[in-house]
Structures are given as C-alpha cells and as structure tokens.
Design a protein around this motif. Structure first.
Motif, short mmCIF file in Angstrom:
data_model
loop_
_atom_site.label_atom_id
_atom_site.label_comp_id
_atom_site.label_asym_id
_atom_site.label_seq_id
_atom_site.Cartn_x
_atom_site.Cartn_y
_atom_site.Cartn_z
N THR A 315 7.13 -0.31 -4.39
CA THR A 315 6.66 1.09 -3.86
C THR A 315 6.04 2.17 -5.12
N GLY A 316 6.09 3.51 -4.34
CA GLY A 316 5.64 4.29 -5.19
C GLY A 316 5.60 5.62 -3.86
N ARG A 317 4.39 6.80 -4.02
CA ARG A 317 5.18 8.29 -3.64
C ARG A 317 3.87 8.13 -2.70
N TYR A 318 4.17 9.44 -1.72
CA TYR A 318 3.50 9.53 -0.99
C TYR A 318 2.98 11.41 -0.78
N GLY A 319 1.58 11.66 -0.54
CA GLY A 319 1.48 13.10 0.31
C GLY A 319 0.94 12.98 1.83
N GLY A 320 1.59 14.30 2.56
CA GLY A 320 0.82 14.18 4.04
C GLY A 320 2.20 13.11 5.06
N ALA A 348 8.46 15.58 5.78
CA ALA A 348 9.37 15.86 4.83
C ALA A 348 10.84 16.90 5.83
N GLY A 349 11.71 16.02 5.24
CA GLY A 349 13.07 16.55 5.58
C GLY A 349 13.63 15.28 6.95
N LYS A 350 12.61 14.63 7.53
CA LYS A 350 12.61 13.29 8.82
C LYS A 350 13.40 11.81 7.73
N ALA A 351 13.62 11.78 6.92
CA ALA A 351 13.51 10.16 6.85
C ALA A 351 14.49 10.13 5.29
N VAL A 352 16.07 10.51 6.20
CA VAL A 352 16.67 10.80 4.49
C VAL A 352 17.70 9.09 4.71
N ASP A 353 17.58 8.18 5.25
CA ASP A 353 18.88 7.06 5.43
C ASP A 353 18.75 6.37 4.26
N GLN A 354 17.55 6.03 3.92
CA GLN A 354 17.02 5.19 3.04
C GLN A 354 17.44 5.68 1.85
N SER A 355 18.07 6.10 1.26
CA SER A 355 18.04 6.61 -0.42
C SER A 355 18.12 6.01 -2.22
N PHE A 356 18.02 4.19 -0.92
CA PHE A 356 17.55 3.52 -2.52
C PHE A 356 16.33 3.88 -2.78
N ILE A 357 14.98 3.67 -1.46
CA ILE A 357 13.89 3.75 -1.96
C ILE A 357 13.78 4.82 -3.24
N PRO A 358 13.98 6.24 -3.24
CA PRO A 358 13.51 7.10 -4.68
C PRO A 358 14.40 6.51 -5.65
N GLN A 359 15.35 5.97 -5.53
CA GLN A 359 15.92 5.15 -6.70
C GLN A 359 15.33 4.18 -7.66
N LEU A 360 15.59 3.03 -6.60
CA LEU A 360 13.80 2.04 -7.30
C LEU A 360 13.35 2.65 -7.20
N ARG A 365 9.82 3.12 -12.26
CA ARG A 365 9.21 4.61 -13.51
C ARG A 365 9.66 4.57 -14.28
N VAL A 366 11.15 4.32 -14.90
CA VAL A 366 11.49 4.77 -15.76
C VAL A 366 11.06 3.47 -16.97
N GLY A 367 11.06 2.48 -16.04
CA GLY A 367 10.50 1.51 -17.26
C GLY A 367 9.08 0.95 -17.46
N TYR A 368 8.27 1.96 -17.31
CA TYR A 368 7.07 1.61 -16.94
C TYR A 368 6.89 2.89 -18.12
N LYS A 459 10.51 -2.77 -15.13
CA LYS A 459 9.85 -2.02 -14.22
C LYS A 459 8.84 -3.09 -13.03
N ARG A 460 10.48 -4.63 -13.29
CA ARG A 460 10.02 -5.11 -12.00
C ARG A 460 11.30 -5.46 -11.11
N ALA A 461 12.39 -4.60 -10.84
CA ALA A 461 13.72 -4.10 -10.60
C ALA A 461 12.65 -4.23 -8.99
N TYR A 462 14.02 -5.35 -8.41
CA TYR A 462 13.69 -5.75 -7.06
C TYR A 462 14.64 -4.87 -6.40
N ALA A 463 15.11 -4.43 -6.93
CA ALA A 463 16.57 -3.63 -6.00
C ALA A 463 16.68 -2.56 -6.69
N PRO A 464 17.37 -1.41 -6.40
CA PRO A 464 17.99 -0.52 -7.67
C PRO A 464 19.32 -1.02 -7.79
N ALA A 465 19.93 -1.31 -8.85
CA ALA A 465 20.98 -2.11 -9.35
C ALA A 465 22.40 -0.64 -9.91
#
Length: 575
Positions: A315-320, A348-360, A365-368, A459-465
């Motif tokens: 998982t990660g962040r991206y720009g552009g 921006a604003g074109k992909a809002v369906d898979q909200s589990f991605i930012p949660q994971l 990141r909280v673990g790290y 840190k190693r969460a496989y999915a957002p619980a």
C-alpha cells in the motif's frame, strides 16, 4: 454462524486472490482453480463480502493494481498493489539460498522448550531445497558452529546436522552477539553477493555474556553484514527477551521477528513460518513508477523477498495520475529481473469505490508510527499523526484510543463532538496511560512482547479489520499467552475491552463513532468552529439535504441521529 464458500476457475493462471473484508482461507488446486472459504460464529454479519482475484495469461508474476482518490486532501491518492508468483512456480525459478540455523542452548532452554526447538530445526533441515547451503550454530556461554562453513544440503550433511541437534545440552549463559557474528562469518567466503542469506535465530533470553548493550550489538552485527543480502528472522521464546534488539534486527534486514508465548509450541510456530519462506522466487525487491506518477509512503517500507505460494500486499500514496508503467525489480539466482506492467492511477475524484484502500494504508502507517515511538521514542509530531489517522480511519487499539482522548482533551473539543468517550474515572485514565507508557518504555517482559506483537499486527495488516476485531486480537495479545501472574496482562486486557466498547463504523471513506446515542463523523472533531445546522430526521429539510448531497445517503443510513460534516457545515440530524 456465517459460512461462505467461493470456487474460482479460470482458463488463465490464477495468481492473486484477496479479500479486504473478511479473513479467508484460500486453497489452490493447480494454476486454474481456487476455493475461498470463510467461517465464523457469534458475529454480526453487517459487512459485505468482497473478493478480488487476478489472472496472468503469460504465467508470470501476478500483478493487480487498485487506486482510491477522493480528492479529500492535498496529498494525492492511495494505491494497493497485489503481487504473487502463485503456488506452482517451477523449481527453476526458485532462488537458491544460504540458511544458518542459530539456536540458544542456555540453561533457561532446558526441558520442553529445547525439545520443541530441536524438532523445529530438524524440520528446517529436512525442507532445504536443491542447491541450498546451510550451517547450524548453537550458543550459550560461547557460540559453536557445526561445520565451520556453509555446506551443501546433501543427505549426509542433513544427517550430520540432525545428530548435532540431538546432542545439544542446555547449560550456561546467553552470548547473543557472539552467536550472530559467528553465524555471519561465512559471508566472507561467498562470491555470490546477491544470493539470499537467511538467519533463523531462536533465543529465550536477554544477552548476558560478552556485549550486552543492544546498540553495540546492532552496530557490530550491521558491520559484519556489510552489503550482503542478509535476512535475520528472529523467534523470541517467552518474554524474558530484548524485543528492541530482535525487532530492530528484523527491520534492518527486511525480515520479521516473531514471539512464541509460553502457551505456544516452538516447533509449530517455526515450521509453519519456514514453510512460507523456504522457496524464494524473487529477492531484493524494489518498486518504481515511470512518468508523471510519484509513489511515496509505501508499506512495507522495504519490500520483502517474494516466496512461492506467497502474496505480497503493498500500500502507499501517489501523486499525479495517468497510465504509467510500473516495474518490479529483483534477482533470481544472481540474475537481475525486471517485470513491467501497465498501471492506471486515477485522478482526483475519479476513484472512490474501494474505500478500504486508504483504511488499510492508514492501519499500516499507524503501526509503523507506533513502532517508531516504541523503538526510538515519541515526539509531538508522531503522537499527533497517530491520533489523526486512528481517529480518521477507525483504528481502535489501547494505544491509539488513549492518544485520541488526550488529543481531543488538549484541543478542548466539546464533549458532544468527541469521537472517543473519555474514561469515566481517574483510575481508568491511569490504566490507559500506563498501557501507552509500557509501549514506549518496556524492552523486555510481557508488556514489551504485547507491544511488539500489537504494532507488528498493524504494520503487516493484510486487510483493514473492524475495530472490534482489532481489539479482540489485541486482547489475546495482551493476555500474553496465559501468564496470570503478570499484572500487565490484566492492564492490557482491560484497556482493550474499553477500546472495543467504543463502537465505530467506516462508511464510504469516513469513520463515524457512537457518542451516546449519536453517530458522530470524526471530521467534526477537527472543525469544531464550523457553522452548525440542526435538521429534524425525515423532515423536508432532511430530504432537501439528501438531494443536495446524494453522497451522504450511506452516512445518514447509520440511524436517526447523525452528526456529519458537509461543505464546511456541521449538520446535526436528530429525531
């Protein structure tokens, strides 16, 4: 009771299989069929079941990219990347490796612990691959190598290793630095710099012989490793161990550390782990995107090796934004490999369906961040970011709930706008604070092991619980393997129970917390001075609000009493 069974079949090779919503069991039947199962009892089935799978027509590395970009902050979007070689990679693609098995034989290992450890080492020896080399090191007051150098995994050498392991006796102190340096000594004679070098390190004690300072040990071990591709997989047995030493070793070498609690079987834990890492297919991984897309804040921060039958979730962040090639680089038996796939990064604003991605991503990141606090100390920036991410994405643990409560108290957030209920009494607040302080200060003992396991799980969460599931898992960690004599187990368990009692829902990218009988949007606590508007439930104003903000339907469906933020205005819905 809830049970789900999904059979997946494809003419092309099935590589990636992933569920972000439920902890599933995946059984593969060849390249083209997989059976996915989920079963649980005493649960409320209030979450949709999601399952993703990907195929690869060329039979290469499975590669699936998903993105989320709701334009809610200025840091760009989020991505999730699934990588899998599948379970049926040919033996010619398995990376040959060197394995050094290092076992603590100090006096404290006497009895069943040593018997289980013997069986674990024999399992590892039996499951070496063709072309592998190995060595066995035992240590107590001094360290001793069986062969004195790496040896081929022939039948005769395996037999000799088993005889050596059978003859081990528990006596003496714990010379951890000597053992690690002796285990790294064969590096000097190797010509294959990129060949994986794995240490399987088992210990049940603190360093008591030779250098005992963890920083000195780490510095000397790091120097001995040099530029070689070393992985130190540590198993801490019991709780009288230096978790900071073992975890930092794992962090520095792209490996992991695990803890075997008194109620757990060493053989089962080690053999189960070794089965997963016995066949690496791509070593020294790195990830890059070309073109206008910039990747940042990846988790895992340093990509681990990829193993046969494994699935790596990045998982990660991206720009552009846009369509750009993504390259996975690594090596196979000393030969550099570069695998490139096209990737689509939404604007921006074109992909809002898979909200589990930012949660994971936030969970990891909280673990790290918590691990950074645990290993290297806290600062205001770390505390604030943990509190903000945990509140925003519903990551409820004893440590995060304490930081959220303290953060909202410091900012004087009104009680009715708080997302976390503060403890009702001074004793409760003290226990929560003690739990957090133990995370920062304890290096050994049950509190330290509980903290290490808790941060590693994040840190190693496989999915957002869901919060309740996270808290339940941490409760088992906090109990520290049935150690009733340790007050820390009770403190941790009580803190988890308080955290679990805080009900939350993550809906369409937002977290809502129940405050009394009101569902409160966590964003409300960040803008306490925003304009407030009261709207009666099911009134004409209520339906007018829905017409103006159709995206709020799922949020308002939480109940008849909801407080949420829309266009910089706080709306209080009540019946």
């Amino acid at each position: 009771q809830v049970a789900i069974k999904v059979e997946v079949g494809s003419r092309e090779a099935i590589k990636t299989v992933y569920s972000p919503s439920h902890k599933v069991d995946v059984n593969r039947h060849g390249d083209h069929r997989a059976v996915v199962g989920y079963e649980d009892t005493n649960i409320r089935p209030n979450t949709d079941f999601q399952l993703f799978w990907g195929t690869e027509p060329r039979g290469e590395l499975g590669f699936n990219l998903m993105t989320y970009n709701d334009a809610q902050d200025g840091d760009g979007g989020y991505f999730l990347l699934l990588l899998s070689p599948g379970a049926w990679t040919g033996d010619d693609r398995v990376v040959q490796k060197d394995v050094v098995l290092v076992l603590d034989t100090s006096g404290s290992m006497a009895g069943e612990k040593l018997e289980q450890a013997r069986r674990a080492l024999k399992f590892c020896v039996a499951n070496l691959n063709h072309g592998d080399r190995f060595e066995v090191v035992r240590f107590s007051t001094e360290a001793e190598a069986m062969f004195g150098k790496l040896q081929d995994a022939s039948q005769e050498n395996r037999r000799r290793a088993n005889v050596f392991v059978d003859g081990l006796k528990p006596i003496g102190g714990t010379a951890i630095e000597d053992a690690l340096l002796l285990a790294l000594k064969p590096l000097a004679g190797r010509s294959e710099k990129d060949r994986p070098y794995m240490l399987i390190f088992l210990t049940d004690g603190l360093p008591t012989i030779g250098n005992t300072d963890e920083k000195t040990i780490l510095a000397n071990v790091t120097k001995a490793m040099g530029e070689s591709s070393v992985r130190v997989f540590s198993f801490g047995i019991g709780t009288d161990i230096n978790t900071h030493l073992l975890d930092t070793l794992a962090e520095k070498t792209r490996a992991i550390s695990q803890y075997v609690l008194p109620s757990e079987d060493i053989e089962v834990k080690v053999s189960s782990f070794y089965s997963k890492i016995s066949s690496p297919v791509l070593a020294g991984l790195s990830l890059e995107a070309d073109g206008p897309v910039r990747l940042s804040k990846l988790y895992p921060a340093a990509l681990p090796d990829l193993f046969r039958g494994d699935q790596l979730v990045v998982t990660g962040r991206y720009g552009g934004s846009g369509s750009v090639p993504i390259s996975i680089k690594g090596s196979v038996n000393g030969k550099d490999q570069r695998i490139t796939h096209p990737g689509e990064f939404a604007a921006a604003g074109k992909a809002v369906d898979q909200s589990f991605i930012p949660q994971l991503w936030a969970t990891r990141r909280v673990g790290y961040l918590l691990d950074e606090i645990r290993l290297r100390g806290e600062n205001p920036e770390l505390r604030d970011e943990v509190a903000t991410l945990a509140r925003r994405y519903g990551i409820v643990t004893p440590y995060t709930s304490y930081l959220i409560v303290e953060d909202e108290k410091r900012r004087n957030v009104p009680q009715e706008m708080r997302v976390m209920r503060p403890e009702a009494d001074a004793a409760g607040r003290g226990r929560a604070q003690e739990s957090y302080r133990s995370l920062m200060q304890a290096k050994s003992g049950s509190e330290a092991v509980a903290g290490a396991k808790a941060t590693e799980a994040l840190k190693r969460a496989y999915a957002p619980a869901p919060a309740a599931q996270t808290a339940d898992g941490l409760a088992r960690v906090g109990a520290a393997g049935k150690m009733p004599t340790d007050a820390a187990a009770r403190i941790e368990r009580e803190a988890v129970e308080r955290a679990a009692a805080q009900e939350s829902r993550f809906v369409q990218g937002r977290t809502f917390y129940r405050n009394g009988d009101m569902w409160v949007d966590q964003r409300v606590s960040e803008l306490t001075r925003a304009k407030r508007v009261r709207v009666p439930f099911a009134s004409s104003e209520y339906f007018d609000l829905l017409r103006r903000h159709p995206e709020a339907q799922s949020w308002l469906a939480l109940g008849t009493k909801v407080t949420l933020l829309l266009d910089s205005t706080i709306y209080e819905i009540s019946d």
